[in-house]
Write a protein that holds these residues in place. Structure first.
Motif, short mmCIF file in Angstrom:
data_model
loop_
_atom_site.label_atom_id
_atom_site.label_comp_id
_atom_site.label_asym_id
_atom_site.label_seq_id
_atom_site.Cartn_x
_atom_site.Cartn_y
_atom_site.Cartn_z
N SER A 65 0.83 -1.20 0.00
CA SER A 65 0.00 0.00 0.00
C SER A 65 0.87 1.25 0.00
CB SER A 65 -0.96 -0.01 1.18
OG SER A 65 -0.26 0.09 2.39
N ALA A 68 2.02 1.76 -3.55
CA ALA A 68 0.94 2.28 -4.39
C ALA A 68 0.75 3.77 -4.14
CB ALA A 68 -0.36 1.52 -4.10
N SER A 69 0.88 4.19 -2.89
CA SER A 69 0.76 5.60 -2.56
C SER A 69 1.90 6.39 -3.21
CB SER A 69 0.78 5.78 -1.04
OG SER A 69 0.81 7.14 -0.70
N ASP A 70 3.11 5.86 -3.14
CA ASP A 70 4.25 6.53 -3.79
C ASP A 70 4.06 6.62 -5.30
OD1 ASP A 70 5.40 6.77 -1.33
OD2 ASP A 70 6.86 5.15 -1.62
N ARG A 71 3.48 5.58 -5.89
CA ARG A 71 3.24 5.59 -7.34
C ARG A 71 2.24 6.68 -7.72
NH1 ARG A 71 -0.28 2.27 -10.77
NH2 ARG A 71 0.56 2.40 -12.87
N ARG A 72 1.16 6.78 -6.95
CA ARG A 72 0.17 7.84 -7.23
C ARG A 72 0.79 9.22 -7.09
NH1 ARG A 72 -3.14 4.32 -4.33
NH2 ARG A 72 -2.77 5.48 -2.41
N PHE A 73 1.61 9.42 -6.07
CA PHE A 73 2.27 10.70 -5.88
C PHE A 73 3.17 11.02 -7.06
CE2 PHE A 73 5.93 13.16 -4.39
CZ PHE A 73 5.28 14.29 -3.92
N THR A 74 3.91 10.03 -7.54
CA THR A 74 4.80 10.24 -8.69
C THR A 74 4.01 10.59 -9.94
OG1 THR A 74 6.38 8.69 -7.73
CG2 THR A 74 6.63 9.19 -10.06
N GLU A 75 2.89 9.93 -10.15
CA GLU A 75 2.04 10.26 -11.31
C GLU A 75 1.53 11.69 -11.21
OE1 GLU A 75 -0.89 7.19 -11.22
OE2 GLU A 75 0.41 5.73 -12.21
N ASP A 76 1.15 12.12 -10.02
CA ASP A 76 0.70 13.51 -9.83
C ASP A 76 1.84 14.49 -10.07
OD1 ASP A 76 -1.82 12.57 -9.24
OD2 ASP A 76 -1.58 12.76 -7.05
N GLU A 77 3.05 14.13 -9.65
CA GLU A 77 4.21 14.99 -9.89
C GLU A 77 4.47 15.15 -11.39
OE1 GLU A 77 6.96 16.45 -8.08
OE2 GLU A 77 5.60 16.49 -6.39
#
Length: 96
Positions: A65, A68-77
């Motif tokens: 989890s 997954a949170s880090d991945r979402r943050f990277t996509e937002d970046e």
């Protein structure tokens, strides 16, 4: 020490330090001992496996989890960087 027939004599010593604390431990684990006594060898191994897998599963779930949170943050970046790049291009056109 040997017997007259040549056999070996073994002596047992009483265990020391088995007071009130040991009796508490025996009574605290008595229900578990009764349950495990009713199980066969395969069931005992299954119980141990489940007990060991629960913390491993919990730690793995937390790790996944977090990833997954880090991945979402990277996509937002990345999305923010694309917007910023378009803004910089607009600024360059406005300055010229």
């Amino acid at each position: 020490m040997t017997t007259p027939e040549g056999g070996r004599v073994t002596t047992t010593r009483p265990r020391e330090g088995r007071g009130r604390r040991a009796r508490w431990g025996a009574s605290a684990f008595a229900p578990g001992r009764r349950v495990l006594a009713a199980f066969g060898l395969v069931q005992k191994f299954a119980v141990v496996l489940i007990i060991l897998m629960l913390p491993i599963g919990f730690i793995s779930w937390g790790y996944v989890s977090g990833q997954a949170s880090d991945r979402r943050f990277t996509e937002d970046e990345i999305a923010g960087a694309k917007i910023l790049l378009a803004t910089v291009d607009l600024l360059v056109v406005a300055v010229e």
